[in-house]
Write a protein that holds these residues in place. Structure first.
Motif, PDB file in Angstrom:
ATOM      1  N   VAL A   1       0.854  -1.171   0.242  1.00 41.46           N
ATOM      2  CA  VAL A   1       0.075  -0.176   0.083  1.00 41.46           C
ATOM      3  C   VAL A   1       0.793   1.351  -0.085  1.00 41.46           C
ATOM      4  N   GLN A   2       1.891   1.453   0.984  1.00 40.44           N
ATOM      5  CA  GLN A   2       2.689   2.540   1.220  1.00 40.44           C
ATOM      6  C   GLN A   2       3.621   2.779  -0.320  1.00 40.44           C
ATOM      7  N   GLU A   3       3.993   1.279  -0.887  1.00 39.18           N
ATOM      8  CA  GLU A   3       4.850   1.509  -1.987  1.00 39.18           C
ATOM      9  C   GLU A   3       4.226   2.154  -3.207  1.00 39.18           C
ATOM     10  N   THR A   4       3.027   1.599  -3.531  1.00 41.48           N
ATOM     11  CA  THR A   4       2.445   1.712  -4.644  1.00 41.48           C
ATOM     12  C   THR A   4       1.550   3.156  -4.712  1.00 41.48           C
ATOM     13  N   THR A   5       1.037   3.468  -3.614  1.00 43.68           N
ATOM     14  CA  THR A   5       0.598   4.960  -3.351  1.00 43.68           C
ATOM     15  C   THR A   5       1.516   5.931  -3.569  1.00 43.68           C
ATOM     16  N   GLN A   6       2.820   5.913  -3.199  1.00 45.59           N
ATOM     17  CA  GLN A   6       3.748   6.764  -3.209  1.00 45.59           C
ATOM     18  C   GLN A   6       4.235   6.971  -4.613  1.00 45.59           C
ATOM     19  N   ARG A   7       4.430   5.767  -5.408  1.00 51.75           N
ATOM     20  CA  ARG A   7       4.946   5.690  -6.699  1.00 51.75           C
ATOM     21  C   ARG A   7       4.242   5.640  -7.797  1.00 51.75           C
TER      22      ARG A   7
END
Length: 275
Positions: free
Chosen positions: A215-221
């Motif tokens: 969740v953190q990685e995809t929403t940021q990138r």
């Protein structure tokens, strides 16, 4: 034949995951779903076409306009299937999300839908994906190439390199992400023994951690693709499908916990593994 190709592709991706090659979101959208040229489901085809109409807010005010739009959509899908058949449905959706978000500087955003617009958007997306995944694709190619059989000396040399890497990681942090590569050897030799219930409990915990990290990685990138990727991870967890990187993390934890008591001397460390 199409199903066999997709299954072979999935096996290759599983193999890549087991080597520890991290896959970017754009790679997941391309590798984890069937190619458009292989899709026969009318429901999925209609879903894609309706998505294109909706995201561009295309409206009709008469039966004649509706008829013209229907004819146009037949041509558009034929174009997609014949000229952009190597793309997946999630990729095409992502391309148009990026288009309306004005992430293709070379394209002007018009609220219209025809074959020219579709071609421009999908070509822009393919160029963007190619640039973004250049490094990943090079690593993937190297991993998928058939390696030459290693000599006994090379095997021992690689084992020595791995042991030193794990040893140094454990001394530095108490955990090695590469330790899973030693799991089978240690389990076969009876040096580690984890019950099925312990494995299930550990996997469930690490799967939730993996979900949070995703969740953190995809929403940021890749904000526009976040929902697709996150839902895919959730579905795999809910359906009990094994996620390779999560399983390897669990194995690394077990091996790290076993080996961290033997870090005084490297030779003694090696003996604990090779006995």
């Amino acid at each position: 034949m199409e199903n066999n190709n997709f299954q072979l592709q999935q096996k290759q991706h599983t193999s890549l995951a087991l080597t520890g090659l991290s896959r970017p979101t754009l790679a997941i959208l391309n590798e984890d779903y069937p190619k458009v040229k292989n899709i026969e489901s009318k429901q999925e085809i209609n879903g894609l076409l309706n998505f294109l109409i909706t995201i561009l807010n295309i409206k009709v005010s008469s039966e004649e306009e509706k008829l013209q739009l229907d004819k146009q959509m037949v041509l558009i899908f034929d174009l997609i299937k014949t000229k952009f058949g190597s793309l997946t449905v999630p990729e095409i959706k992502e391309a148009f999300k990026m288009f309306v978000a004005k992430e293709f500087p070379e394209l002007k955003v018009f609220r219209m839908l025809d074959c020219i617009v579709v071609s421009d958007v999908l070509n822009a997306f393919k160029n963007y994906r190619s640039d973004s995944l250049r490094g990943y694709d090079e690593k993937k190619k190297l991993l998928l190439e058939q390696p030459k059989p290693m000599t006994e000396a090379q095997i021992k040399e690689n084992q020595e390199v791995l042991l030193k890497l794990v040893f140094e990681d454990l001394k530095a942090t108490g955990f090695s992400s590469d330790a899973w590569l030693l799991y089978e050897q240690l389990e076969t030799n009876g040096l580690i023994n984890v019950s099925k219930s312990e494995k299930r409990e550990m996997y469930a915990k690490q799967a939730q951690i993996y979900l949070v990290e995703t969740v953190q990685e995809t929403t940021q990138r890749y904000f526009h693709s976040a929902k697709t990727v996150i839902e895919d991870v959730k579905n795999k967890i809910e359906k009990g499908k094994v996620i390779g990187s999560v399983a390897n993390k669990c194995k690394s934890i077990v091996v790290s916990n076993f080996l961290k008591d033997y870090l005084t001397d490297f030779e003694e460390f090696k003996k604990q593994i090779e006995r």
